[in-house]
Enzyme design. Structure first.
Site, PDB file in Angstrom:
ATOM      1  N   ASP A   1      72.272  43.971  57.432  1.00 61.98           N
ATOM      2  CA  ASP A   1      73.010  45.144  57.896  1.00 61.98           C
ATOM      3  C   ASP A   1      74.315  45.197  57.111  1.00 61.98           C
ATOM      4  O   ASP A   1      75.142  44.288  57.216  1.00 61.98           O
ATOM      5  CB  ASP A   1      73.287  45.035  59.396  1.00 61.98           C
ATOM      6  CG  ASP A   1      73.678  46.368  60.009  1.00 61.98           C
ATOM      7  OD1 ASP A   1      73.833  47.342  59.258  1.00 61.98           O
ATOM      8  OD2 ASP A   1      73.822  46.441  61.246  1.00 61.98           O
TER       9      ASP A   1
ATOM     10  N   ASP B   1      71.463  51.525  55.085  1.00 61.05           N
ATOM     11  CA  ASP B   1      72.235  50.279  55.053  1.00 61.05           C
ATOM     12  C   ASP B   1      71.625  49.154  55.876  1.00 61.05           C
ATOM     13  O   ASP B   1      72.303  48.174  56.173  1.00 61.05           O
ATOM     14  CB  ASP B   1      73.654  50.552  55.554  1.00 61.05           C
ATOM     15  CG  ASP B   1      73.687  51.035  57.002  1.00 61.05           C
ATOM     16  OD1 ASP B   1      72.672  51.585  57.470  1.00 61.05           O
ATOM     17  OD2 ASP B   1      74.733  50.864  57.651  1.00 61.05           O
ATOM     18  N   GLU B   2      70.350  49.252  56.209  1.00 62.01           N
ATOM     19  CA  GLU B   2      69.773  48.264  57.117  1.00 62.01           C
ATOM     20  C   GLU B   2      68.293  48.077  56.807  1.00 62.01           C
ATOM     21  O   GLU B   2      67.580  49.047  56.547  1.00 62.01           O
ATOM     22  CB  GLU B   2      69.956  48.751  58.558  1.00 62.01           C
ATOM     23  CG  GLU B   2      69.521  47.794  59.627  1.00 62.01           C
ATOM     24  CD  GLU B   2      69.715  48.375  61.016  1.00 62.01           C
ATOM     25  OE1 GLU B   2      69.406  47.663  61.988  1.00 62.01           O
ATOM     26  OE2 GLU B   2      70.166  49.536  61.144  1.00 62.01           O
TER      27      GLU B   2
END
Length: 464
Positions: free
Chosen positions: A11, A105-106
């Protein structure tokens, strides 16, 4: 659940805000809020410096400004965020063929499928190397969680924030989970949490102790059974490499309610074109058109129409959206409009009747006004804070703010040695033009600050 911590969850730390801090030397170590900057905007991401004041994602920007008036409030630059995300996802793909992106973003990574040894020392080494590689390649940081299941790996990455790494060792899962609030469990939203609270269930341990039968009675068979399994640490969900999008959609919230029916139609047509741009960008087509209308009183309506075959024709989507709008009363005001396409396919089936109608009405294209155009030199309708500009004499910079016919620009780049100088111009100054974002890396491959291990100024966190 596996007996070794070979599921990795990455993350990125306050991703949008961290990218903006990396790109703008004057904002490093300072509160930054990215999202809608208008009176009805919503926070997308807040830097850790802004979170100290209580600012968080999904908060109204107006409330964030009250809590943290001295923060920099910036319009998102999704083009740059996607570029950074592509670099990160490529690094994850080197670790394993099984990478499951959840957002820009993960992502989850199955290290076992990549041939990584299952020992804690081996997976820690992989995780630490990944963090170093991300920093070196992008200039921003990410947190890593490692565990034997997806749920626990995500919990571990949350504990690792910011800029750290946490491993949940096999055998310690229940001890760790027990005291956590029930909202920690994936799928437990506000409604489920409230139903459990009324029954006296507040923690994961209490959820496990309640038993499957009681949970089924409280929240239903399917949800109750899966909740009990997760509360007792049983999570066998695999990492899935392909997460096929089910729909493509766009929406806009307006600074003032739209009451003019013609304006509503024009905005809907513009959104339809933006939606088709995204659809074509993904190489897809779709057969169901959906519109979303949020009215003045926050009531939200959706209407859909299924076409005879999949299409990526903007005229077809515009016409379908217009037909759907005819059945919606907008006379008292519209605060949000959206257009989406679902039932996606990899091919199109031409709608000859719609094309014939479009040919008889060429003015349909005139009402479309896509928000993003490929020519960066087209002057925007307004100078939004955070967006990139270039001046004929002063070079690259970004908009700090605008109003009363003026625009203020700070001239700096990611690798500038310090905060750049500020200049103010008339909004129509011929020497000032919009520009595309510059990469976060200096020419030569190093991130800002001098070396690959330089800090991003996010708060000085260290690895766990």
């Amino acid at each position: 659940m596996r007996g070794s911590p070979t599921i990795l969850h990455l993350d990125m730390d306050a991703f949008y805000a961290s990218v903006e801090q990396a790109a703008k030397p004057s904002l490093r170590g300072k509160p930054v809020v990215v999202g809608g900057v208008g009176p009805r905007g919503v926070v997308a991401t807040a830097s850790y410096e802004a979170r100290v004041f209580g600012v968080h994602s999904a908060m109204a920007t107006a409330q964030a400004r009250r809590l943290c008036p001295n923060a920099a409030y910036l319009h998102p630059r999704f083009t740059l965020y996607r570029q950074i995300s592509d670099i990160v996802m490529e690094l994850l793909g080197r670790l394993s063929p099984l990478v499951e992106p959840l957002s820009l973003d993960e992502a989850f990574v199955d290290l076992e499928a990549g041939g990584v040894e299952g020992s804690s020392a081996a997976v820690r080494a992989v995780g630490e190397r990944l963090r170093r590689d991300i920093r070196a390649a992008t200039g921003v940081s990410g947190s890593v969680g490692l565990a034997g299941s997806k749920m626990l790996a995500k919990i571990a990455s949350e504990q690792a924030k910011p800029d750290g790494l946490v491993i949940i060792e096999p055998g310690t899962e229940l001890e760790l989970l027990g005291p956590m609030p029930v909202r920690t469990i994936p799928g437990v939203g506000p409604a489920t949490a409230e139903a459990l609270r009324r029954a006296g269930i507040h923690t994961v341990a209490e959820t496990a102790e309640a038993g499957e039968a009681e949970l089924v009675r409280l929240i239903g068979k399917a949800h109750g059974a899966s909740l009990h399994a997760l509360a007792t640490g049983h999570d066998d969900r695999p990492v899935v490499a392909e997460r096929d999008a089910k729909s493509v959609s766009v929406e806009d919230t307006f600074a003032e309610d739209l009451t003019d029916r013609t304006r509503v139609r024009l905005e809907l047509a513009r959104l339809a074109d933006r939606c088709v741009q995204r659809l074509r960008g993904a190489g897809r087509s779709g057969r169901t058109v959906v519109i979303k209308v949020r009215r003045y009183d926050f009531s939200t309506l959706t209407r859909s129409e299924t076409l005879r075959g999949p299409t990526d024709d903007p005229a077809v989507v515009r016409e379908a959206a217009a037909r759907l709008l005819e059945g919606v009363d907008t006379s008292e005001g519209v605060r949000l409009l959206g257009v989406g396409v679902s039932g996606l396919a990899d091919y199109t089936q031409e709608d000859l009747f719609a094309q014939a109608r479009a040919a008889r009405a060429p003015e349909a294209d005139a009402v479309a006004e896509p928000e993003e155009r490929p020519d960066a030199g087209a002057r925007p309708r307004q100078w939004l804070p955070g967006l990139d500009v270039v001046h004929a004499e002063l070079g690259r910079g970004w908009v700090q703010g605008s109003g009363l016919g003026r625009v203020t620009v700070r001239f700096e780049e990611p690798w500038s040695p310090g905060p750049g100088r500020v200049r103010t111009f008339a909004v129509g100054d011929p020497g000032l033009e919009p520009a595309e974002p510059v990469p976060l890396l200096r020419p030569g491959g190093l991130p800002y600050g001098g070396d690959a291990g330089a800090s991003s100024g996010e708060g000085g966190a260290s690895a766990a």
